[in-house]
Design a protein around this motif. Sequence first.
Motif, short mmCIF file in Angstrom:
data_model
loop_
_atom_site.label_atom_id
_atom_site.label_comp_id
_atom_site.label_asym_id
_atom_site.label_seq_id
_atom_site.Cartn_x
_atom_site.Cartn_y
_atom_site.Cartn_z
N GLN A 70 0.84 -1.20 0.00
CA GLN A 70 0.00 0.00 0.00
C GLN A 70 0.87 1.25 0.00
O GLN A 70 1.92 1.29 0.65
N ILE A 71 0.40 2.27 -0.73
CA ILE A 71 1.05 3.58 -0.69
C ILE A 71 0.01 4.57 -0.16
O ILE A 71 -1.12 4.59 -0.66
N GLY A 72 0.38 5.38 0.82
CA GLY A 72 -0.61 6.35 1.29
C GLY A 72 -0.05 7.30 2.33
O GLY A 72 1.06 7.14 2.82
N LYS A 73 -0.88 8.28 2.65
CA LYS A 73 -0.47 9.31 3.60
C LYS A 73 -0.46 8.79 5.03
O LYS A 73 -1.29 7.95 5.40
N ALA A 74 0.46 9.34 5.82
CA ALA A 74 0.50 9.07 7.26
C ALA A 74 0.77 10.41 7.95
O ALA A 74 1.29 11.34 7.32
N PHE A 75 0.39 10.50 9.22
CA PHE A 75 0.47 11.78 9.93
C PHE A 75 1.09 11.56 11.31
O PHE A 75 0.68 10.65 12.03
N SER A 126 9.00 -0.91 5.05
CA SER A 126 8.31 0.38 5.18
C SER A 126 9.25 1.52 4.80
O SER A 126 10.26 1.75 5.44
N ILE A 127 8.89 2.21 3.73
CA ILE A 127 9.77 3.29 3.24
C ILE A 127 8.97 4.58 3.09
O ILE A 127 7.81 4.55 2.66
N GLY A 128 9.58 5.70 3.45
CA GLY A 128 8.93 7.00 3.30
C GLY A 128 9.18 7.54 1.90
O GLY A 128 10.33 7.62 1.47
N VAL A 129 8.11 7.89 1.21
CA VAL A 129 8.25 8.43 -0.17
C VAL A 129 9.08 9.72 -0.14
O VAL A 129 9.97 9.93 -0.96
N ASP A 130 8.77 10.57 0.85
CA ASP A 130 9.42 11.88 0.90
C ASP A 130 10.92 11.75 1.21
O ASP A 130 11.74 12.49 0.68
N ARG A 131 11.24 10.81 2.10
CA ARG A 131 12.67 10.60 2.41
C ARG A 131 13.41 10.04 1.22
O ARG A 131 14.56 10.38 0.96
N MET A 132 12.71 9.17 0.49
CA MET A 132 13.31 8.62 -0.73
C MET A 132 13.54 9.75 -1.73
O MET A 132 14.60 9.85 -2.36
N PHE A 133 12.55 10.61 -1.85
CA PHE A 133 12.63 11.78 -2.73
C PHE A 133 13.84 12.63 -2.35
O PHE A 133 14.65 13.03 -3.20
N MET A 148 8.50 15.03 8.50
CA MET A 148 7.33 15.87 8.24
C MET A 148 6.18 15.48 9.15
O MET A 148 6.19 14.40 9.75
N ARG A 149 5.18 16.34 9.20
CA ARG A 149 3.99 16.00 10.00
C ARG A 149 2.96 15.28 9.13
O ARG A 149 2.16 14.50 9.64
N GLU A 150 2.95 15.57 7.85
CA GLU A 150 2.11 14.83 6.90
C GLU A 150 3.07 14.28 5.85
O GLU A 150 3.82 15.05 5.23
N PHE A 151 3.09 12.98 5.69
CA PHE A 151 4.05 12.39 4.74
C PHE A 151 3.43 11.16 4.10
O PHE A 151 2.27 10.82 4.36
N GLU A 152 4.20 10.51 3.24
CA GLU A 152 3.63 9.37 2.53
C GLU A 152 4.52 8.15 2.76
O GLU A 152 5.74 8.27 2.77
N GLN A 153 3.87 7.01 2.93
CA GLN A 153 4.63 5.77 3.13
C GLN A 153 4.31 4.77 2.02
O GLN A 153 3.22 4.78 1.44
N MET A 154 5.28 3.88 1.77
CA MET A 154 5.06 2.74 0.87
C MET A 154 5.38 1.53 1.74
O MET A 154 6.54 1.31 2.10
N GLU A 155 4.33 0.81 2.10
CA GLU A 155 4.54 -0.30 3.04
C GLU A 155 4.04 -1.61 2.45
O GLU A 155 3.07 -1.65 1.69
#
Length: 516
Positions: free
Chosen positions: A243-248, A373-380, A261-268
């Motif tokens: 799943q890919i989606g927002k987490a807070f 579990s990887i953060g999209v934003d951190r990967m970016f 971040m306080r609002e970010f996206e995960q790929m888990e």
Amino acid sequence: MAQEDVFKKIVAHCKEYGFVFPSSDIYDGLGAVYDYGQNGVELKNNIKQYWWQSMVLLHDNIVGIDSAIFMHPTIWKASGHVDAFNDPLIDNRDSKKRYRADVLIEDQIAKYEEKADKEVAKGRKRFKEAFDEAQFRATNPRVLDYMAKRDALHERFAAALEANDLEELRQIIIDEEIVCPISGTRNWTDVRQFNLMFATEMGSTADGASKIYLRPETAQGIFVNYLNVQKTGRMKLPFGIAQIGKAFRNEIVARQFIFRMREFEQMEMQFFVKPGTELQWFETWKKTRMAWHQALGFGQENYRFHDHEKLAHYANAAADIEFKMPFGFKEVEGVHSRTNFDLSQHAKFSGRKIEYFDPETNESYTPYVIETSIGVDRMFLSVMCHSYEEQTLEGGETRVVLHLPAALAPTKLAVLPLVKKDGLPEKAREIVNDLKFHFNTQYDEKDSIGKRYRRQDAVGTPYCVTVDHDTLTDDCVTLRDRDTMEQQRVRIDSLRALLEDKVSLTSLLRRGAQIG
Ligand code: GAP
């Protein structure tokens, strides 16, 4: 240039070239919340595609879902987030600033490493070709002293975390003489726990509103759909749900741009396995995920595993994949062996039987889970940091170039008419209109050709073609490579075949599969 300055430049570049903007920018921003611009959203979508395809397309036993952000509040009780999703915080009485106690100590550990690295760099400069790094590290008294201090601190820190000893965390900060970066003083409060979940209310008060949470991880949406997916997909163990989606998360120490971040996206991805096989699968997934990262070609030396000292009470193994950012090696992804904790807890709290009937052994059991579990934003951020370069060219001219892997670049090909007349724009548009069905192709006619090349370099476009007067008669264009700046004359009808494999995800996915 100091790494800190490089990082500042990357942040500024992200804004100037439409990658990342502060959220609510015209209202002076909102802390640790960011928006992705016209180029950022393309890069982000490409990262997500790379992950999704490597998980769901390349594994016939992994399927995807897209679960809601709002979930039943009992889920967070069952998962342990209501009681234990906390950060240890400490305040500086003089600056009134709040910090994560564990982060202050981790930074101190990193400082010892940096000091040792500086000594190594000095040694390299002094001994030149004769320099033997391994020998230097093993014998230089200063390096040995820094590494001993680092190890001792590490051990004490790990023990304090393990025992959840908040007083000891504070004592470490005092003993290490860690100062507040703002006030420069050591006037610290006690360490306290702070829950990171954002809460809101669902329904009107008259109806009896209930407190619900914005999910702090996407994983629970997968766990609570385990039965649905297993049954409807007739999935056999081992199998995975992605799943890919927002987490807070209400991060207190939000810093380093889109790193925290306080609002970010995960790929888990949760991989359900037979109990007893989980540690083997844990190793397999560590390797597979590292291969996914390394296929990008950023250099093996820029990645490392960090095994967790303190395991969460439900985990029996955990490791981070860290990437070398300008501010040191940092976690980008976690691979966790979560036992059967989450499924068992949801069975207990929901009253449902959440098990798997194994047709081979004729028994039912609760599957164990390996999570990636990887953060999209951190990967970016890691992609941006590695790709950014200020190059000095022959003749002293400089250019800023983003060496993005072609498959991730927002635009794959820019088509540039040499001049805005004589039928060249029309010819260039013809090329764009054909190739845009195959990959992201842009038309650009503003400014001189040199300026246009620089603009495309700065957003990481791997190829440009220039349409000139000869093109009208020979149907050839000049193809320019972003990294080498080499140019070659090629036929227009060969462009697609020349570029498609280079800019599509296919070769990246193949490389990842080969390394893995
Ligand atoms: N389900 C497990 C889980 O959420 P985590 O280590 O808390 O584990 C996984 O988070 C990944 O999510 C991290 O490796 C990181 O890439 C990303 N992440 C976590 N918190 C983040 C934040 N505040 N901002 C950006 N990314 C974050």
